[in-house]
Design a protein around this motif. Structure first.
Motif, PDB file in Angstrom:
ATOM      1  N   ALA A  19       0.719  -1.361   0.062  1.00  0.00           N
ATOM      2  CA  ALA A  19      -0.213  -0.103  -0.072  1.00  0.00           C
ATOM      3  C   ALA A  19       0.819   1.109   0.041  1.00  0.00           C
ATOM      4  O   ALA A  19       0.396   2.040  -0.739  1.00  0.00           O
ATOM      5  N   VAL A  20       2.003   1.115   0.674  1.00  0.00           N
ATOM      6  CA  VAL A  20       2.824   2.480   0.913  1.00  0.00           C
ATOM      7  C   VAL A  20       3.364   2.540  -0.437  1.00  0.00           C
ATOM      8  O   VAL A  20       3.536   3.607  -1.025  1.00  0.00           O
ATOM      9  N   PHE A  21       4.041   1.506  -1.134  1.00  0.00           N
ATOM     10  CA  PHE A  21       4.698   1.536  -2.310  1.00  0.00           C
ATOM     11  C   PHE A  21       3.847   2.071  -3.170  1.00  0.00           C
ATOM     12  O   PHE A  21       4.076   2.880  -4.102  1.00  0.00           O
ATOM     13  N   ASP A  22       2.581   1.749  -3.412  1.00  0.00           N
ATOM     14  CA  ASP A  22       1.616   2.115  -4.323  1.00  0.00           C
ATOM     15  C   ASP A  22       1.587   3.704  -4.142  1.00  0.00           C
ATOM     16  O   ASP A  22       1.337   3.987  -5.264  1.00  0.00           O
ATOM     17  N   VAL A  23       1.052   3.921  -3.109  1.00  0.00           N
ATOM     18  CA  VAL A  23       0.980   5.416  -2.998  1.00  0.00           C
ATOM     19  C   VAL A  23       2.006   6.312  -3.376  1.00  0.00           C
ATOM     20  O   VAL A  23       2.101   7.151  -4.242  1.00  0.00           O
ATOM     21  N   PHE A  24       3.188   5.787  -2.834  1.00  0.00           N
ATOM     22  CA  PHE A  24       4.418   6.511  -3.113  1.00  0.00           C
ATOM     23  C   PHE A  24       4.923   6.558  -4.867  1.00  0.00           C
ATOM     24  O   PHE A  24       5.005   7.670  -5.315  1.00  0.00           O
ATOM     25  N   SER A  25       4.594   5.500  -5.473  1.00  0.00           N
ATOM     26  CA  SER A  25       4.821   5.383  -7.053  1.00  0.00           C
ATOM     27  C   SER A  25       4.069   6.457  -7.706  1.00  0.00           C
ATOM     28  O   SER A  25       4.516   7.097  -8.496  1.00  0.00           O
ATOM     29  N   VAL A  26       2.907   6.623  -7.209  1.00  0.00           N
ATOM     30  CA  VAL A  26       1.819   7.497  -7.873  1.00  0.00           C
ATOM     31  C   VAL A  26       2.287   8.915  -7.551  1.00  0.00           C
ATOM     32  O   VAL A  26       2.386   9.801  -8.493  1.00  0.00           O
ATOM     33  N   MET A  27       2.527   9.288  -6.503  1.00  0.00           N
ATOM     34  CA  MET A  27       3.041  10.527  -5.855  1.00  0.00           C
ATOM     35  C   MET A  27       4.312  10.881  -6.615  1.00  0.00           C
ATOM     36  O   MET A  27       4.640  12.204  -6.890  1.00  0.00           O
ATOM     37  N   LYS A  77      -9.637  18.515  -6.991  1.00  0.00           N
ATOM     38  CA  LYS A  77      -9.446  19.888  -7.168  1.00  0.00           C
ATOM     39  C   LYS A  77      -8.611  20.495  -5.829  1.00  0.00           C
ATOM     40  O   LYS A  77      -9.037  21.614  -5.527  1.00  0.00           O
ATOM     41  N   MET A  78      -8.217  19.799  -4.976  1.00  0.00           N
ATOM     42  CA  MET A  78      -7.550  20.122  -3.780  1.00  0.00           C
ATOM     43  C   MET A  78      -6.143  19.829  -3.387  1.00  0.00           C
ATOM     44  O   MET A  78      -5.550  20.553  -2.608  1.00  0.00           O
ATOM     45  N   TYR A  79      -6.156  18.363  -3.521  1.00  0.00           N
ATOM     46  CA  TYR A  79      -4.618  17.950  -3.210  1.00  0.00           C
ATOM     47  C   TYR A  79      -3.742  17.632  -4.169  1.00  0.00           C
ATOM     48  O   TYR A  79      -4.160  16.665  -5.259  1.00  0.00           O
ATOM     49  N   PRO A  80      -2.689  18.457  -4.439  1.00  0.00           N
ATOM     50  CA  PRO A  80      -1.522  18.196  -5.420  1.00  0.00           C
ATOM     51  C   PRO A  80      -0.777  16.686  -5.052  1.00  0.00           C
ATOM     52  O   PRO A  80      -0.616  16.634  -3.924  1.00  0.00           O
ATOM     53  N   LEU A  81      -0.679  16.142  -6.289  1.00  0.00           N
ATOM     54  CA  LEU A  81       0.035  14.828  -5.911  1.00  0.00           C
ATOM     55  C   LEU A  81       1.759  15.194  -6.211  1.00  0.00           C
ATOM     56  O   LEU A  81       2.157  15.394  -7.026  1.00  0.00           O
ATOM     57  N   THR A  82       2.119  15.328  -4.799  1.00  0.00           N
ATOM     58  CA  THR A  82       3.508  15.665  -4.921  1.00  0.00           C
ATOM     59  C   THR A  82       4.210  14.950  -3.709  1.00  0.00           C
ATOM     60  O   THR A  82       3.553  14.014  -2.791  1.00  0.00           O
ATOM     61  N   LEU A  83       5.521  14.938  -3.591  1.00  0.00           N
ATOM     62  CA  LEU A  83       6.426  14.226  -2.622  1.00  0.00           C
ATOM     63  C   LEU A  83       5.755  14.550  -1.216  1.00  0.00           C
ATOM     64  O   LEU A  83       6.004  13.882  -0.331  1.00  0.00           O
ATOM     65  N   LYS A  88       3.042  14.105   4.016  1.00  0.00           N
ATOM     66  CA  LYS A  88       1.936  14.441   4.805  1.00  0.00           C
ATOM     67  C   LYS A  88       1.101  13.269   5.313  1.00  0.00           C
ATOM     68  O   LYS A  88       0.748  13.291   6.604  1.00  0.00           O
ATOM     69  N   ILE A  89       0.853  12.442   4.297  1.00  0.00           N
ATOM     70  CA  ILE A  89      -0.110  11.331   4.425  1.00  0.00           C
ATOM     71  C   ILE A  89       0.652  10.380   5.399  1.00  0.00           C
ATOM     72  O   ILE A  89       0.043   9.737   6.345  1.00  0.00           O
ATOM     73  N   LEU A  90       1.931   9.995   5.188  1.00  0.00           N
ATOM     74  CA  LEU A  90       2.823   9.243   6.066  1.00  0.00           C
ATOM     75  C   LEU A  90       2.683   9.781   7.529  1.00  0.00           C
ATOM     76  O   LEU A  90       2.422   9.026   8.486  1.00  0.00           O
ATOM     77  N   ASN A  91       3.054  11.074   7.870  1.00  0.00           N
ATOM     78  CA  ASN A  91       2.936  11.596   9.008  1.00  0.00           C
ATOM     79  C   ASN A  91       1.658  11.533   9.700  1.00  0.00           C
ATOM     80  O   ASN A  91       1.370  11.051  10.904  1.00  0.00           O
ATOM     81  N   SER A  92       0.584  11.671   8.839  1.00  0.00           N
ATOM     82  CA  SER A  92      -0.715  11.698   9.367  1.00  0.00           C
ATOM     83  C   SER A  92      -1.155  10.201  10.019  1.00  0.00           C
ATOM     84  O   SER A  92      -1.669   9.828  11.088  1.00  0.00           O
ATOM     85  N   ALA A  93      -0.754   9.166   9.118  1.00  0.00           N
ATOM     86  CA  ALA A  93      -0.971   7.648   9.457  1.00  0.00           C
ATOM     87  C   ALA A  93      -0.299   7.372  10.486  1.00  0.00           C
ATOM     88  O   ALA A  93      -0.735   6.655  11.456  1.00  0.00           O
ATOM     89  N   TYR A  94       1.074   7.825  10.725  1.00  0.00           N
ATOM     90  CA  TYR A  94       1.901   7.586  11.711  1.00  0.00           C
ATOM     91  C   TYR A  94       1.227   7.987  13.213  1.00  0.00           C
ATOM     92  O   TYR A  94       1.146   7.403  14.269  1.00  0.00           O
ATOM     93  N   ASN A  95       0.704   9.435  12.986  1.00  0.00           N
ATOM     94  CA  ASN A  95       0.167  10.098  14.242  1.00  0.00           C
ATOM     95  C   ASN A  95      -1.168   9.423  14.634  1.00  0.00           C
ATOM     96  O   ASN A  95      -1.423   9.091  15.826  1.00  0.00           O
ATOM     97  N   MET A  96      -2.058   9.144  13.891  1.00  0.00           N
ATOM     98  CA  MET A  96      -3.361   8.113  13.769  1.00  0.00           C
ATOM     99  C   MET A  96      -2.841   6.730  14.818  1.00  0.00           C
ATOM    100  O   MET A  96      -3.596   6.519  15.895  1.00  0.00           O
ATOM    101  N   PHE A  97      -1.678   6.060  14.306  1.00  0.00           N
ATOM    102  CA  PHE A  97      -1.334   4.896  14.775  1.00  0.00           C
ATOM    103  C   PHE A  97      -0.929   5.110  16.258  1.00  0.00           C
ATOM    104  O   PHE A  97      -1.108   4.176  16.827  1.00  0.00           O
ATOM    105  N   LYS A  98      -0.183   6.215  16.478  1.00  0.00           N
ATOM    106  CA  LYS A  98       0.316   6.399  17.821  1.00  0.00           C
ATOM    107  C   LYS A  98      -1.081   6.829  18.637  1.00  0.00           C
ATOM    108  O   LYS A  98      -1.038   6.180  20.042  1.00  0.00           O
ATOM    109  N   ILE A  99      -2.102   7.501  18.080  1.00  0.00           N
ATOM    110  CA  ILE A  99      -3.180   7.940  19.014  1.00  0.00           C
ATOM    111  C   ILE A  99      -3.944   6.297  19.228  1.00  0.00           C
ATOM    112  O   ILE A  99      -4.144   6.090  20.470  1.00  0.00           O
ATOM    113  N   LEU A 100      -4.015   5.686  18.312  1.00  0.00           N
ATOM    114  CA  LEU A 100      -4.828   4.447  18.575  1.00  0.00           C
ATOM    115  C   LEU A 100      -4.196   3.259  19.570  1.00  0.00           C
ATOM    116  O   LEU A 100      -4.604   2.687  20.420  1.00  0.00           O
TER     117      LEU A 100
END
Length: 105
Positions: A19-27, A77-83, A88-100
């Protein structure tokens, strides 16, 4: 540790990696499109456009104005696909993991 839990953990780790590789390759490739489109204006400027005919110069000037704005792939029309977005996605996922993890009894 139970063998079933180890197998399940391996499957989940493999899925997470995919999943991480899939999102990373698109970005990554969307970011490459942005970077290459930024280079187009400079390459047009470096070409021999001065030596062209007047009609061709006008077309190149119009084309150059169009190239000043880089092409960026955007989701909803809101989120640019950049690194940066990927980071930001990885940081948010990690923060959510830590909260859970903190809410776990």
């Amino acid at each position: 540790m139970n063998v079933d839990n180890l197998a399940d953990s391996a499957v989940f780790a493999g899925y997470l990696f995919y999943a991480v590789f899939d999102v990373f390759s698109v970005m990554y490739f969307a970011n490459e499109i942005k970077l290459k489109s930024e280079e187009l204006f400079y390459n047009l400027y470096q070409s021999s456009w001065i030596e062209q005919t007047l009609k061709c110069k006008k077309i190149l000037i119009i084309f150059g104005e169009r190239l000043k704005q880089p092409h960026v792939l955007v989701v909803l029309k809101m989120y640019p696909l950049t690194l940066e977005t990927f980071n930001k996605i990885l940081n948010s996922a990690y923060n959510m993991f830590k909260i859970l993890q903190n809410l776990k009894w």
